[in-house]
Design a protein around this motif. Structure first.
Motif, mmCIF file in Angstrom:
data_model
loop_
_atom_site.group_PDB
_atom_site.id
_atom_site.type_symbol
_atom_site.label_atom_id
_atom_site.label_comp_id
_atom_site.label_asym_id
_atom_site.label_seq_id
_atom_site.Cartn_x
_atom_site.Cartn_y
_atom_site.Cartn_z
ATOM 1 N N ARG A 130 0.965 -1.316 -0.085
ATOM 2 C CA ARG A 130 0.017 -0.066 0.100
ATOM 3 C C ARG A 130 0.688 1.358 -0.118
ATOM 4 O O ARG A 130 0.602 2.162 -0.594
ATOM 5 N N ARG A 133 2.437 1.773 -3.581
ATOM 6 C CA ARG A 133 1.443 2.176 -4.538
ATOM 7 C C ARG A 133 1.044 3.792 -4.439
ATOM 8 O O ARG A 133 1.117 4.601 -5.291
ATOM 9 N N GLN A 134 0.940 4.122 -2.957
ATOM 10 C CA GLN A 134 0.729 5.527 -2.553
ATOM 11 C C GLN A 134 1.965 6.417 -2.969
ATOM 12 O O GLN A 134 1.832 7.453 -3.650
ATOM 13 N N ARG A 246 -7.468 1.403 -5.350
ATOM 14 C CA ARG A 246 -6.822 0.340 -4.689
ATOM 15 C C ARG A 246 -6.809 -1.009 -5.381
ATOM 16 O O ARG A 246 -7.637 -1.328 -5.917
ATOM 17 N N GLU A 250 -3.246 -4.842 -1.669
ATOM 18 C CA GLU A 250 -3.090 -3.846 -0.568
ATOM 19 C C GLU A 250 -4.062 -3.785 0.485
ATOM 20 O O GLU A 250 -4.090 -3.215 1.329
#
Length: 384
Positions: A130, A133-134, A246, A250
């Motif tokens: 997560r 990806r952010q 999303r 994640e």
């Protein structure tokens, strides 16, 4: 390690050192190959090497979770095969060690790998992925705008390139050129003497002073020029890029097994369920693969010249199980009634191997091994 003999500690130490080295090496190799995909992302936006390493290192836990069951099998098979080749297992059997005592170091290693895979799958990997990806989203849409370098054409998005001639210590930009392709068939070139970077509603913008906006009509070929004293320019490519969707990897285990019916379509529910059960069942493969390696080495009659057929069969079995696991996940994503087969494929091979290893009384007793070795020495020409 209380409760373990000197032989146990000796074998366990070798297993854990080999497991750490092989898992780390294989994960580093995968990281090296996968991180090359993000070189252009970082270089095109003028970011530093530190940002590249920070971004790609967030993928390492997912690599470790994938390779750990495989390296557990390789290490267990290799180390016990080496012990058998050096006749150390023969000495242990002659000393009266039971099948469980011989396999105990391998079971400790397999249990550790299983627990670590559970920890990675259920907590560390979803959190790290997560964050990855952010961070990637910020680089594509926000961060690059604040990393503008002097004398460099920086692609802050797929449809916008910015050039800055000079950057003062207070952050003021001078000699700004912007190539704006956000509107289809209407390329605009923006020139400004100076500008300042701002963050408005979590989106990067630059305020331009004393500049012009030039556009060429593609139909008529006429040049349109707009002069301005002050103009704010949004550096994100479009509104869709401001929303990050999303990925299943994640999401938490609860979100995968009990998704929000208003946010997830019926077509995607099967994929989410399979991903959730994969996280639960894949740690059992580490135990099953280790048990396959133990059976390959410890089961069967003693051979002075070694036996390559059983380790080779173990390798083929593990490869077949990996292929079967991928097939079951693909089928279960379309038909959720097949999900229990994923658990069966992950856990049952380990239980079968445990039954073969301990219930059948593998190997021979210490006296049988000693008598067999004595007979082999009497029959050898070198002993006469």
């Amino acid at each position: 390690m209380k409760g373990f003999t000197t032989l146990d500690r000796y074998v366990i130490r070798q297993l854990f050192v080999a497991l750490a080295a092989s898992t780390g090496g294989l994960a580093a190799l995968i990281w090296l190959t996968q991180s090359l995909r993000f070189v252009s992302l970082v270089v095109d936006r003028g970011l530093s090497l530190r940002v590249f390493i920070e971004l790609t290192s967030m993928m390492i836990p997912s690599f470790v979770a994938v390779v750990l069951p495989i390296t557990t099998f390789i290490v267990t098979l290799f180390m016990y095969q080496r012990l058998a080749g050096d006749r150390e297992l023969t000495v242990m059997r002659a000393a009266g060690l039971s099948p469980f005592a011989l396999a105990r170091p391998g079971l400790v290693c397999a249990s550790f790998a299983t627990a670590l895979t559970f920890l990675l799958n259920l907590w560390i990997v979803p959190v790290s992925y997560r964050d990855f990806r952010q961070f990637e989203f910020q680089i594509r849409n926000k961060m690059a705008a604040f990393m503008l370098q002097e004398g460099v054409f920086t692609r802050v998005s797929d449809v916008m390139t910015v050039y800055v001639r000079e950057r003062d210590h207070d952050g003021t930009l001078r000699g700004i050129v912007v190539e704006d392709d956000r509107v289809a068939n209407s390329r605009a070139t923006i020139l400004a003497k100076r500008g300042t970077m701002l963050l408005v509603n979590d989106q990067p913008r630059v305020v331009l002073f004393e500049g012009s906006r030039q556009e060429i009509d593609p139909k008529t070929g006429r040049l349109t020029m707009l002069l301005f004293d002050r103009n704010a320019l949004d550096l994100t490519s479009n509104k869709d890029s401001q929303v990050r969707y999303r990925d299943a990897a994640e999401m938490s285990l609860h979100e995968l097994l009990s998704p929000n019916l208003h946010e997830v379509s019926n077509r995607d529910r099967g994929k989410l369920a399979v991903e959730g059960w994969r996280r639960i069942t894949s740690p059992f493969t580490a135990f099953s693969f280790a048990m396959i390696g133990l059976v390959a080495v410890l089961q069967g009659a003693f051979s002075r010249h070694g036996n390559i057929s059983r380790p080779l069969l173990a390798v083929v079995t593990v490869v077949a199980l990996l292929a079967l696991n991928l097939l079951l996940q693909n089928l279960a994503s379309r038909n959720t009634a097949l999900i229990p087969l994923i658990l069966i494929e992950a856990a049952v091979p380990g239980l079968i191997c445990a039954a073969m290893l301990f219930a059948s009384g593998i190997g021979s007793s210490g006296s049988d091994v000693t008598r067999r070795l004595g007979a082999s020495r009497d029959a050898s020409p070198a002993s006469r």
